[in-house]
Motif scaffolding. Structure first.
Motif, PDB file in Angstrom:
ATOM      1  N   ASP A  51      -3.376   4.077  -3.265  1.00  7.47           N
ATOM      2  CA  ASP A  51      -4.190   5.186  -3.752  1.00  7.47           C
ATOM      3  C   ASP A  51      -5.618   4.717  -4.036  1.00  7.47           C
ATOM      4  O   ASP A  51      -6.585   5.394  -3.695  1.00  7.47           O
ATOM      5  N   ASP A  52      -5.739   3.560  -4.637  1.00  5.06           N
ATOM      6  CA  ASP A  52      -7.062   2.990  -4.917  1.00  5.06           C
ATOM      7  C   ASP A  52      -7.800   2.671  -3.619  1.00  5.06           C
ATOM      8  O   ASP A  52      -9.010   2.864  -3.514  1.00  5.06           O
ATOM      9  N   LEU A  53      -7.050   2.214  -2.618  1.00  4.29           N
ATOM     10  CA  LEU A  53      -7.666   1.909  -1.323  1.00  4.29           C
ATOM     11  C   LEU A  53      -8.212   3.167  -0.667  1.00  4.29           C
ATOM     12  O   LEU A  53      -9.306   3.157  -0.095  1.00  4.29           O
ATOM     13  N   ILE A  54      -7.485   4.274  -0.748  1.00  8.01           N
ATOM     14  CA  ILE A  54      -7.974   5.540  -0.191  1.00  8.01           C
ATOM     15  C   ILE A  54      -9.317   5.887  -0.826  1.00  8.01           C
ATOM     16  O   ILE A  54     -10.261   6.279  -0.146  1.00  8.01           O
ATOM     17  N   LEU A  70       0.828  -1.198   0.000  1.00 15.93           N
ATOM     18  CA  LEU A  70       0.000   0.000   0.000  1.00 15.93           C
ATOM     19  C   LEU A  70       0.868   1.256   0.000  1.00 15.93           C
ATOM     20  O   LEU A  70       0.436   2.310  -0.448  1.00 15.93           O
ATOM     21  N   VAL A  71       2.089   1.115   0.511  1.00 14.91           N
ATOM     22  CA  VAL A  71       3.037   2.222   0.613  1.00 14.91           C
ATOM     23  C   VAL A  71       4.370   1.755   0.041  1.00 14.91           C
ATOM     24  O   VAL A  71       4.774   0.602   0.236  1.00 14.91           O
ATOM     25  N   ALA A  72       5.045   2.655  -0.672  1.00 17.34           N
ATOM     26  CA  ALA A  72       6.380   2.356  -1.191  1.00 17.34           C
ATOM     27  C   ALA A  72       7.380   3.294  -0.529  1.00 17.34           C
ATOM     28  O   ALA A  72       7.069   4.441  -0.225  1.00 17.34           O
ATOM     29  N   ARG A  73       8.564   2.766  -0.301  1.00 17.56           N
ATOM     30  CA  ARG A  73       9.657   3.511   0.335  1.00 17.56           C
ATOM     31  C   ARG A  73      10.742   3.712  -0.710  1.00 17.56           C
ATOM     32  O   ARG A  73      11.174   2.760  -1.352  1.00 17.56           O
ATOM     33  N   HIS A 119       5.437   7.031  -0.328  1.00 20.11           N
ATOM     34  CA  HIS A 119       4.283   7.421  -1.123  1.00 20.11           C
ATOM     35  C   HIS A 119       3.323   6.246  -1.254  1.00 20.11           C
ATOM     36  O   HIS A 119       3.717   5.096  -1.071  1.00 20.11           O
ATOM     37  N   LEU A 120       2.094   6.572  -1.550  1.00 24.16           N
ATOM     38  CA  LEU A 120       1.113   5.527  -1.787  1.00 24.16           C
ATOM     39  C   LEU A 120       1.424   4.833  -3.105  1.00 24.16           C
ATOM     40  O   LEU A 120       1.794   5.477  -4.085  1.00 24.16           O
TER      41      LEU A 120
END
Length: 126
Positions: free
Chosen positions: A99-102, A77-80, A93-94
């Motif tokens: 982003d789709d989950l938000i 869900l998040v990338a580093r 960042h998402l």
């Protein structure tokens, strides 16, 4: 108003299978943990750095942020991203999935805003 029985037997629900429910439960288990929605929202609103997230999520400890970011990364869900500067900078960042989950969580947020929980009883707000 439709009865809950009618809603459960609607055509949309007949198309959902057990595997989809299991996968949804796995995602909701991560997203439903304390601080996860706030972190996702902070990222959706433009926070990129660890300190940015800490600044906008009141009450979140550094240890918990680290733990939740790792869980959200594992759930894709998040990338580093490590930026090779001196000193090294890390940005979050998402992912497209995050982003789709938000977007998918917005109706749930609307539901929460429409309904107040008061002493265990749900009542619609005006």
């Amino acid at each position: 108003m439709k009865s809950s029985h009618t809603l459960r037997s609607s055509a949309g629900w007949n198309q959902v299978n057990e595997d989809e429910c299991r996968h949804a439960s796995q995602v909701l288990e991560v997203v439903g943990q304390r601080w996860s929605p706030s972190i996702l929202l902070a990222l959706a609103r433009g926070a990129e750095r660890y300190s940015d997230i800490m600044a906008v999520v009141a009450g979140l400890s550094a240890r918990m942020l680290t733990l939740r970011l790792k869980q959200l990364e594992t759930a894709e869900l998040v990338a580093r991203t490590v930026v090779p500067t001196t000193p090294v900078m890390v940005r979050y960042h998402l992912t497209p999935r995050g982003d789709d989950l938000i977007t998918a969580l917005q109706p749930i947020a609307g539901h929460v805003q429409r309904w107040e929980i008061d002493g265990g009883q749900s009542t619609p707000s005006s």
